[in-house]
Design an enzyme around this catalytic site. Structure first.
Site, PDB file in Angstrom:
ATOM      1  CB  ALA A  32     -13.025  17.848  -4.446  1.00 43.53           C
ATOM      2  CG  LEU A  33     -18.866  18.207  -2.302  1.00 48.24           C
ATOM      3  CD1 LEU A  33     -20.365  18.479  -2.339  1.00 48.24           C
ATOM      4  CD2 LEU A  33     -18.212  18.976  -1.157  1.00 48.24           C
ATOM      5  CG  HIS A  34     -14.728  13.429   0.805  1.00 49.56           C
ATOM      6  ND1 HIS A  34     -15.145  13.508   2.114  1.00 49.56           N
ATOM      7  CD2 HIS A  34     -13.701  14.313   0.686  1.00 49.56           C
ATOM      8  CE1 HIS A  34     -14.387  14.375   2.765  1.00 49.56           C
ATOM      9  NE2 HIS A  34     -13.517  14.904   1.926  1.00 49.56           N
ATOM     10  CB  ALA A  35     -18.375   9.431   2.517  1.00 52.70           C
ATOM     11  N   GLY A  36     -17.264  12.329   3.730  1.00 50.69           N
ATOM     12  CA  GLY A  36     -17.086  13.193   4.906  1.00 50.69           C
ATOM     13  C   GLY A  36     -18.002  14.411   4.797  1.00 50.69           C
ATOM     14  CG  HIS A  37     -17.311  17.390   1.826  1.00 48.51           C
ATOM     15  ND1 HIS A  37     -16.380  16.797   1.006  1.00 48.51           N
ATOM     16  CD2 HIS A  37     -16.735  18.505   2.325  1.00 48.51           C
ATOM     17  CE1 HIS A  37     -15.286  17.527   1.004  1.00 48.51           C
ATOM     18  NE2 HIS A  37     -15.461  18.569   1.793  1.00 48.51           N
ATOM     19  N   GLY A 147     -16.130  19.845   9.797  1.00 45.55           N
ATOM     20  CA  GLY A 147     -15.584  18.544  10.152  1.00 45.55           C
ATOM     21  C   GLY A 147     -14.453  18.669  11.172  1.00 45.55           C
ATOM     22  CG  ASP A 150      -9.965  20.731   7.837  1.00 48.38           C
ATOM     23  OD1 ASP A 150      -8.791  20.735   7.469  1.00 48.38           O
ATOM     24  OD2 ASP A 150     -10.905  20.324   7.123  1.00 48.38           O
ATOM     25  CG  LEU A 184     -13.561   9.663   3.770  1.00 49.16           C
ATOM     26  CD1 LEU A 184     -15.026   9.728   3.360  1.00 49.16           C
ATOM     27  CD2 LEU A 184     -12.823   8.744   2.823  1.00 49.16           C
TER      28      LEU A 184
HETATM   29  O1  PAF Z   1     -12.634  23.185   5.284  1.00 45.16           O
HETATM   30  C1  PAF Z   1     -12.763  23.678   4.143  1.00 45.16           C
HETATM   31  O2  PAF Z   1     -13.090  23.014   3.168  1.00 45.16           O
HETATM   32  C2  PAF Z   1     -12.517  25.166   3.966  1.00 45.16           C
HETATM   33  O3  PAF Z   1     -11.464  25.602   4.748  1.00 45.16           O
HETATM   34  C3  PAF Z   1     -13.767  26.027   4.182  1.00 45.16           C
HETATM   35  C4  PAF Z   1     -14.249  25.952   5.621  1.00 45.16           C
HETATM   36  C5  PAF Z   1     -14.876  25.576   3.253  1.00 45.16           C
HETATM   37  C6  PAF Z   1     -13.457  27.486   3.882  1.00 45.16           C
HETATM   38  O4  PAF Z   1     -13.062  27.659   2.554  1.00 45.16           O
END
Ligand code: PAF
Length: 281
Positions: A32-37, A147, A150, A184
């Site tokens: 579910a990728l966004h600009a943060g990823h 990021g 978290d 995000l």
């Molecule tokens: O931050 C996340 O998306 C998840 O906790 C991670 C680091 C991919 C582990 O499943």
């Protein structure tokens, strides 16, 4: 970009690249990728020859089965974004591939993992450490990117790497926000347009609290945030903690630490959102 689903194929691909002397960056994600990823991928692409992005919704880190079930899964769109940002490999394994048998390992990094998310999501960080340690073993990256949204996860992963002597560097990357300030998150996709507007109060409150903190004490600042979220329609505060950015332990005065971060978790309807802000660093 190669999309790989098995550990054997991943390792065959990576040993070929390593034989050519290439460095490897890993960006672990749950999709579910966004600009943060994308910002993590960009950084890895810049700093490594080969970037591997894992896309795996890790069941062992969900303490709420409803949350696991509702977690958005968008592999096709994810691969399009990864290709665009120059990732070399998208690694999207099945649950059976990652966990051929149940993972019974117990990770404990107290007191880092007993506060905040650790308190409200029992077992969450154990699951994170299970999957991240497996990914480190599978990919053997030179660098791995996480990021700062978290914030607690990043501190715990750093501690795991330190204690388990993983031969890699952990790179923390700044929070990416929408133009209006909302951090995000893949979970933002679950917000209705009305909730999206309500959720804005989270970052707005954090920004306002940094100003407020300049002339108020730690307990007053904590109260300021709690009161503002309590007064915001549609939001329910789970916790707001002002902590030392390294130990994650509560501070009671601004002089307690040179590095102070405010970490917040708020429910917007059923959607649990986290954010954080630095007061001192
Ligand atoms: O931050 C996340 O998306 C998840 O906790 C991670 C680091 C991919 C582990 O499943």
């Amino acid at each position: 970009m190669k999309v790989i689903h098995t550990v054997a194929a991943l390792q065959a691909e990576l040993s070929a690249r390593r034989a050519e002397g290439k460095s490897v960056g890993l960006v672990p994600t749950m999709g579910a990728l966004h600009a943060g990823h994308a910002s993590l991928v960009d950084r890895s692409v810049k700093e490594n020859d080969v970037t591997v992005v894992s896309v795996f919704v890790n069941p062992t880190q969900f303490n709420d089965p409803n949350d696991l079930q509702k977690y958005p899964r968008t592999l096709e769109a994810d691969c399009a974004l990864l290709e665009q940002h120059g990732a070399a490999i998208a690694f999207a394994p099945s649950v059976e591939e990652v966990y051929p048998e149940p993972d019974t390992r117990q990770f404990s990094y107290a007191p880092l993992d007993t506060v905040m998310e650790g308190k409200y999501r029992p077992g969450h960080f154990n699951g994170v450490c299970q999957v991240v340690s497996k990914l480190f073993d599978m990919v053997k990256p030179d660098r791995a990117y996480f990021g700062e949204k978290d914030f607690q996860q990043l501190a715990i992963v750093r501690e795991m790497v330190r204690q388990m002597h993983f031969p890699l560097e952990i790179k923390g990357c700044p929070i990416v926000r929408e133009a209006d300030g909302l951090a995000l998150s893949s979970r933002n996709k679950r917000l209705t347009p009305e909730q999206r507007t309500e959720a804005l109060q989270i970052s707005q409150t954090l920004f306002a609290s940094v100003e407020y903190a300049k002339t108020h004490t730690v307990p007053e600042t904590k109260q300021f945030v709690e009161d503002r979220i309590a007064a915001a329609p549609g939001l329910r505060l789970e916790y707001f903690s002002l902590v030392d950015g390294n130990t994650l332990q509560d501070v009671s005065a601004w002089d307690d630490s040179a590095y102070i971060v405010g970490c917040i978790t708020v429910f917007c309807g059923e959607v649990r959102l986290i954010d954080n802000i630095k007061y001192k660093e």
